[in-house]
Design a protein around this motif. Structure first.
Motif, mmCIF file in Angstrom:
data_model
loop_
_atom_site.group_PDB
_atom_site.id
_atom_site.type_symbol
_atom_site.label_atom_id
_atom_site.label_comp_id
_atom_site.label_asym_id
_atom_site.label_seq_id
_atom_site.Cartn_x
_atom_site.Cartn_y
_atom_site.Cartn_z
ATOM 1 N N VAL A 1 16.711 -15.705 -22.229
ATOM 2 C CA VAL A 1 16.067 -14.456 -22.608
ATOM 3 C C VAL A 1 16.008 -13.497 -21.418
ATOM 4 O O VAL A 1 16.259 -12.290 -21.566
ATOM 5 C CB VAL A 1 14.645 -14.711 -23.160
ATOM 6 N N ALA A 2 15.710 -14.017 -20.232
ATOM 7 C CA ALA A 2 15.677 -13.179 -19.030
ATOM 8 C C ALA A 2 17.044 -12.545 -18.783
ATOM 9 O O ALA A 2 17.140 -11.376 -18.380
ATOM 10 C CB ALA A 2 15.253 -14.010 -17.814
ATOM 11 N N MET B 1 20.070 -7.481 -18.796
ATOM 12 C CA MET B 1 21.252 -6.646 -19.044
ATOM 13 C C MET B 1 20.816 -5.234 -19.437
ATOM 14 O O MET B 1 21.355 -4.238 -18.933
ATOM 15 C CB MET B 1 22.093 -7.267 -20.164
ATOM 16 N N GLY B 2 19.824 -5.144 -20.310
ATOM 17 C CA GLY B 2 19.338 -3.834 -20.729
ATOM 18 C C GLY B 2 18.535 -3.131 -19.649
ATOM 19 O O GLY B 2 18.672 -1.918 -19.446
ATOM 20 N N ALA B 3 17.702 -3.891 -18.917
ATOM 21 C CA ALA B 3 16.845 -3.298 -17.881
ATOM 22 C C ALA B 3 17.672 -2.708 -16.741
ATOM 23 O O ALA B 3 17.365 -1.622 -16.235
ATOM 24 C CB ALA B 3 15.880 -4.352 -17.343
ATOM 25 N N ILE B 4 18.720 -3.407 -16.335
ATOM 26 C CA ILE B 4 19.572 -2.923 -15.246
ATOM 27 C C ILE B 4 20.307 -1.656 -15.660
ATOM 28 O O ILE B 4 20.380 -0.677 -14.903
ATOM 29 C CB ILE B 4 20.566 -4.017 -14.814
ATOM 30 N N ALA C 1 22.800 -11.715 -15.026
ATOM 31 C CA ALA C 1 23.028 -10.394 -15.611
ATOM 32 C C ALA C 1 23.671 -9.458 -14.589
ATOM 33 O O ALA C 1 24.568 -8.674 -14.928
ATOM 34 C CB ALA C 1 21.704 -9.805 -16.112
ATOM 35 N N VAL C 2 23.229 -9.528 -13.333
ATOM 36 C CA VAL C 2 23.823 -8.705 -12.275
ATOM 37 C C VAL C 2 25.296 -9.068 -12.087
ATOM 38 O O VAL C 2 26.165 -8.197 -11.991
ATOM 39 C CB VAL C 2 23.062 -8.887 -10.942
ATOM 40 N N GLU D 1 11.718 -7.796 -13.171
ATOM 41 C CA GLU D 1 12.438 -8.233 -11.972
ATOM 42 C C GLU D 1 13.239 -7.094 -11.362
ATOM 43 O O GLU D 1 13.388 -7.005 -10.142
ATOM 44 C CB GLU D 1 13.369 -9.398 -12.303
ATOM 45 N N TRP D 2 13.749 -6.200 -12.192
ATOM 46 C CA TRP D 2 14.637 -5.138 -11.702
ATOM 47 C C TRP D 2 13.943 -3.801 -11.555
ATOM 48 O O TRP D 2 14.300 -3.010 -10.675
ATOM 49 C CB TRP D 2 15.840 -5.024 -12.632
#
Length: 284
Positions: free
Chosen positions: A239-240, A245-248, A67-68, A27-28
């Protein structure tokens, strides 16, 4: 619950975890969550109605949005405390007004969303968009242009509106919302870090609105979720959120030292893989 039902529910939860991982990463990063979902759904097939799956693909994004909000809360919340008094932050309000301006074009074309999904959610369209934007990333990065917008407060309302127009292109499956806005922002002269962060903020109203609309349509259709489907939706969102959090954090750190060429090449390769899977599926 009998053992067989419990076993089936367990595997549906495992599938939801896999979906959440893919959603949280793709997504990110500008690599198209739709393209990855199409490939994953060839392997991971839920025992659920198509109405639920159509809603699930969108609502799972709520975890990613959260997360954002969590990571950038200090920059997004327009109020603060000073000497025990609540104060307003003009710079944050200004940022939100620009986010709203960038969201307006999406509101105009949003009625076409279901029609686009019904007619273009297929291998060929997704592969074509993956490859097209992969090439665009390579072309844009090879320009070697020096960005003139380094901070969010330097983004003008014109910039925000034009980025919003680019965001509209994400209505075509396989485009990638973040991919479209990042390409548009780079062409407008935004730095990589600046356009990536602004892209995260744009996701909040767009994805939250899309999720709410999907839930309403699902409810108004008269469909009802089973206990397993509710569990799948909740697990997918959780889970998303965790993976996002890690992907961003990864992307914000990555763009400080690297360009987007890697993602361009990745998109082209993935597009070719999608075409290969389509050919194999057709022959089978």
């Amino acid at each position: 619950m009998c053992k067989k039902e419990g076993f089936l529910t367990f595997w549906e939860i495992i599938k939801a975890i896999l979906m959440g991982i893919v959603e949280g990463i793709t997504e990110w990063l500008p690599i198209s969550s739709t393209g990855h979902m199409i490939l994953l759904e060839q392997i991971v097939r839920f025992n659920a109605s198509e109405e639920f799956m159509s809603m699930f693909r969108v609502v799972i994004q709520l975890g990613a949005i959260l997360a954002v909000v969590v990571l950038f809360w200090g920059k997004l919340w327009p109020f603060g405390l000073r000497q025990g008094r609540v104060i307003s932050k003009p710079s944050v309000w200004n940022l939100w007004f620009k986010v709203v301006a960038a969201t307006l074009p999406v509101l105009v074309i949003s009625p076409l969303d279901d029609w686009m999904e019904a007619h273009f959610y297929n291998y060929i369209t997704v592969a074509a968009m993956l490859i097209l934007y992969g090439v665009l990333f390579l072309v844009v990065e090879n320009r070697r242009a020096t960005p003139h917008v380094m901070r969010l407060e330097q983004i003008t309302y014109r910039d925000a509106l034009l980025i919003g127009v680019w965001q509209c292109l994400a209505i075509i499956p396989g485009t990638s919302r973040s991919g479209a806005t990042i390409v548009g922002g780079l062409l407008l002269g935004l730095s990589r870090a600046c356009v990536a962060e602004f892209t995260f903020y744009l996701a909040i109203p767009v994805m939250a609105g899309a999720s709410l609309l999907k839930v309403l349509k699902f409810a108004l259709s008269g469909a009802a979720m089973t206990g397993t489907e509710i569990a799948v939706l909740v697990v997918g969102c959780v889970v998303a959120f965790a993976v996002s959090m890690g992907a961003i954090r990864f992307l914000m750190d990555y763009v400080k030292r690297h360009n987007f060429k890697f993602f361009g090449v990745y998109r082209i390769v993935l597009g070719l893989i999608v075409l290969a899977v389509a050919a194999i599926t057709a022959l089978a």
